[in-house]
Design an enzyme around this catalytic site. Structure first.
Site, PDB file in Angstrom:
ATOM      1  N   GLY A 181       3.142   5.904  -2.755  1.00 56.93           N
ATOM      2  CA  GLY A 181       4.302   6.715  -3.105  1.00 56.93           C
ATOM      3  C   GLY A 181       4.434   6.912  -4.603  1.00 56.93           C
ATOM      4  O   GLY A 181       4.717   8.023  -5.078  1.00 56.93           O
ATOM      5  N   SER A 186       0.836  -1.211   0.000  1.00 55.04           N
ATOM      6  CA  SER A 186       0.000   0.000   0.000  1.00 55.04           C
ATOM      7  C   SER A 186       0.862   1.248   0.000  1.00 55.04           C
ATOM      8  O   SER A 186       0.567   2.231  -0.701  1.00 55.04           O
ATOM      9  CB  SER A 186      -0.915   0.006   1.218  1.00 55.04           C
ATOM     10  OG  SER A 186      -1.535  -1.243   1.405  1.00 55.04           O
ATOM     11  N   ASP A 187       1.927   1.237   0.797  1.00 58.70           N
ATOM     12  CA  ASP A 187       2.804   2.403   0.891  1.00 58.70           C
ATOM     13  C   ASP A 187       3.516   2.676  -0.424  1.00 58.70           C
ATOM     14  O   ASP A 187       3.629   3.835  -0.863  1.00 58.70           O
ATOM     15  CB  ASP A 187       3.845   2.179   1.996  1.00 58.70           C
ATOM     16  CG  ASP A 187       3.206   2.017   3.354  1.00 58.70           C
ATOM     17  OD1 ASP A 187       2.886   3.033   3.985  1.00 58.70           O
ATOM     18  OD2 ASP A 187       3.014   0.870   3.781  1.00 58.70           O
ATOM     19  N   ILE A 188       4.027   1.628  -1.048  1.00 54.49           N
ATOM     20  CA  ILE A 188       4.781   1.818  -2.280  1.00 54.49           C
ATOM     21  C   ILE A 188       3.879   2.305  -3.402  1.00 54.49           C
ATOM     22  O   ILE A 188       4.233   3.215  -4.169  1.00 54.49           O
ATOM     23  CB  ILE A 188       5.510   0.517  -2.666  1.00 54.49           C
ATOM     24  CG1 ILE A 188       6.567   0.180  -1.605  1.00 54.49           C
ATOM     25  CG2 ILE A 188       6.159   0.632  -4.044  1.00 54.49           C
ATOM     26  CD1 ILE A 188       7.146  -1.208  -1.718  1.00 54.49           C
TER      27      ILE A 188
END
Length: 411
Positions: free
Chosen positions: A181, A176-178
Site C-alpha cells: 500500500g 506485505s499488504d502495508i
C-alpha cells in the site's frame, strides 16, 4: 462529508480523484494514504458484501470491523456491479472524471470484465492505472492469488524470522499488504506529478512479493556477496554487533550499537572495561567475529538488574535501547501519544486507526472523516456525474447500482 470539529485543510493532492476498486488490505491502505494527502477517494464495492475486510473479525464495534476501519477512513463508498446492464458504463463515467484507478482483481477476471490495463488505458490515456496483486502483472505466477503469509514465505522473509534454531515464523502483522500500500501511494504520487505537468497517464504494477523482496534487500545483497545463507536467529545476526534483544532481571530490552564509540560507551556503563580494552573488538568486524562470546558476557551482566535501571543508564550514555513493549504499553507510550499516532475513528466510539507515517506542515491536523457505510455515497456520486434521479433509479432497478435509504452528503 461532515467536518467533525476541524476546519478543512487542503492537502497537496487536493483536486486528485482516486477510483479505488481494491479490496482487503493492501490497496485500501494505499488509497487511505492518498486520501490523507488530500485526494478524493471513491471506493467501488461489490453488492451485498462489499470489501472483504468489512467482515474480518472479531473484533467488531457496532458492526464495524476494526481491521476495515483501520484502512478506510476519508473515503466515499459506491456500490457498483459492472456485470449488470449499465454498470460498466457508470464505471467509465467515473474513470473519465478520475485521475487514478486502483484495482486488485485477478488478471483473468480483469480481461473478462474489460478492465485490463490495455483496454482501460486505451480509452482513458490520461489515467494513472495502479494494479495491486500478489505477484505482479507478468511472470509465470502472475495469475496466482496473493496473501501476506504467502508473500512472506516466498520472499525469504519468514526464513530469517523466528527464534534461533527454531522454525520460520511470519512477522505478525499485515506487513506485505502495508508495504504494498505504501509503495502504491508513493508511485501514484510520482505519477500524479507528471500527469499534472504533461497530462499523461501511467501503469503502476505493485505486488506483495516485490514489496517483501524490497524489505529483504540487505539480506539478499549480503547473501549474494558471499554471506552464508541465514536462518531464524531471534534477531541476533544483524550486520551490526551488538544489535539484538537481551533478558534483564525482569523483562526483555533491545540494544542497538551503531558505531564503535557507542560500543565503548555501552561497555563503560555496563562495567565491562575488559571488552573495551580488547583490541580485537574495536571495530564492528571484530565484534561480529566474536559475537557469541561478547553477547554471552553482555547477557550475563544485563540479567543482574531490572530493565528500567538499565534503560536509564543507557539513555544517559546515549546508547539506543528500548524495552520490548506490549501493545498495551505501546498505546500509552508518551511519544506515541504526543505524536497523535492513535486516531479515533470518527463517529465510531471504541474504534481507532493509526495515523499515516508522515507529517506535513501544511496539514497540521490529518483529515479524519468517518469510515463509509457500504454504498453510503452511491446516489450522491452518480448525481455529481450528471445522472438524473430517473437514470439512477433505472440503474438501481437493473442491479447495477445499490444505494442506501439514508446517504451521507457533504455539509
Amino acid at each position: 462529508m461532515a467536518d467533525h470539529g476541524h476546519p478543512p485543510v487542503v492537502g497537496p493532492l487536493d483536486g486528485v480523484t482516486v477510483l479505488d476498486m481494491t479490496t482487503s488490505y493492501a490497496g485500501p491502505t494505499g488509497s487511505m494514504y492518498l486520501a490523507e494527502l488530500g485526494a478524493r477517494v471513491i471506493k467501488i464495492e461489490r453488492p451485498g458484501s462489499g470489501d472483504d475486510a468489512r467482515h474480518w473479525g472479531p473484533p467488531f464495534v457496532d458492526g464495524t470491523s476494526a481491521w476495515f476501519a483501520s484502512a478506510n477512513r476519508n473515503k466515499e463508498s459506491v456500490v457498483l456491479d459492472v456485470r449488470k446492464p449499465g454498470g460498466l458504463e457508470v464505471l467509465h463515467l467515473l474513470l473519465a472524471e478520475a485521475d487514478v484507478f486502483m484495482e486488485n482483481l485477478n488478471p483473468d477476471k480483469l480481461a473478462g470484465l474489460r478492465l485490463d490495463p490495455e483496454t482501460i488505458r486505451a480509452r482513458h490515456p490520461r489515467l494513472i492505472y495502479c494494479a495491486v496483486s500478489g505477484f505482479g502483472l507478468d511472470g509465470p505466477d502472475s495469475g496466482l492469488p496473493g496473501y501476506d503469509l504467502v508473500a512472506q514465505a516466498r520472499s525469504g522473509l519468514m526464513s530469517v524470522t523466528g527464534a534461533k534454531g527454531g522454525p520460520p515464523q511470519r512477522v505478525s502483522t499485515a506487513l506485505s499488504d502495508i508495504v504494498a500500500g505504501m509503495s502504491a501511494a508513493l508511485a501514484i504520487c510520482a505519477a500524479v506529478v507528471r500527469q499534472r505537468a504533461h497530462g499523461t497517464g501511467d501503469l503502476i504494477d505493485i505486488s506483495l512479493l516485490d514489496g517483501d523482496l524490497a524489505l529483504m534487500a540487505p539480506r539478499i545483497a549480503s547473501f549474494l556477496a558471499g554471506e552464508p545463507e541465514p536462518g531464524p536467529s531471534g534477531g541476533t545476526d544483524s550486520v551490526l554487533a551488538v544489535y539484538q534483544t537481551f533478558v534483564t532481571a525482569d523483562r526483555d530490552i533491545a540494544v542497538a550499537i551503531g558505531n564503535d564509540l557507542m560500543w565503548q560507551r555501552f561497555c563503560g556503563v555496563l562495567g565491562l572495561a575488559e571488552l573495551v580494552a580488547d583490541a580485537a573488538l574495536t571495530d564492528n568486524a571484530g565484534r561480529r567475529a566474536q559475537r557469541g562470546t561478547i553477547t554471552a558476557v553482555v547477557a550475563d551482566r544485563l540479567r543482574e538488574r531490572p530493565a528500567a535501571e538499565w534503560l536509564k543508564v543507557l539513555d544517559e550514555a546515549d546508547v539506543p535501547a528500548s524495552a520490548v513493549k506490549t501493545l498495551s504499553e505501546v498505546v500509552d507510550d508518551p511519544q506515541v501519544r504526543a505524536r497523535g499516532n492513535l486516531l479515533p475513528v470518527a463517529d465510531a466510539p471504541g474504534l481507532f486507526g493509526v495515523r499515516a507515517p508522515f507529517r506535513l506542515a501544511s496539514v497540521p491536523v490529518p483529515p479524519n472523516q468517518p469510515v463509509p457505510a457500504l454504498g453510503a455515497h452511491s446516489r450522491a456520486v452518480l448525481a455529481s456525474l450528471g445522472c438524473t434521479d430517473d437514470q439512477i433509479s433505472e440503474l438501481v432497478a437493473a442491479g447495477a447500482v445499490h444505494v442506501r435509504d439514508k446517504e451521507v452528503h457533504d455539509d
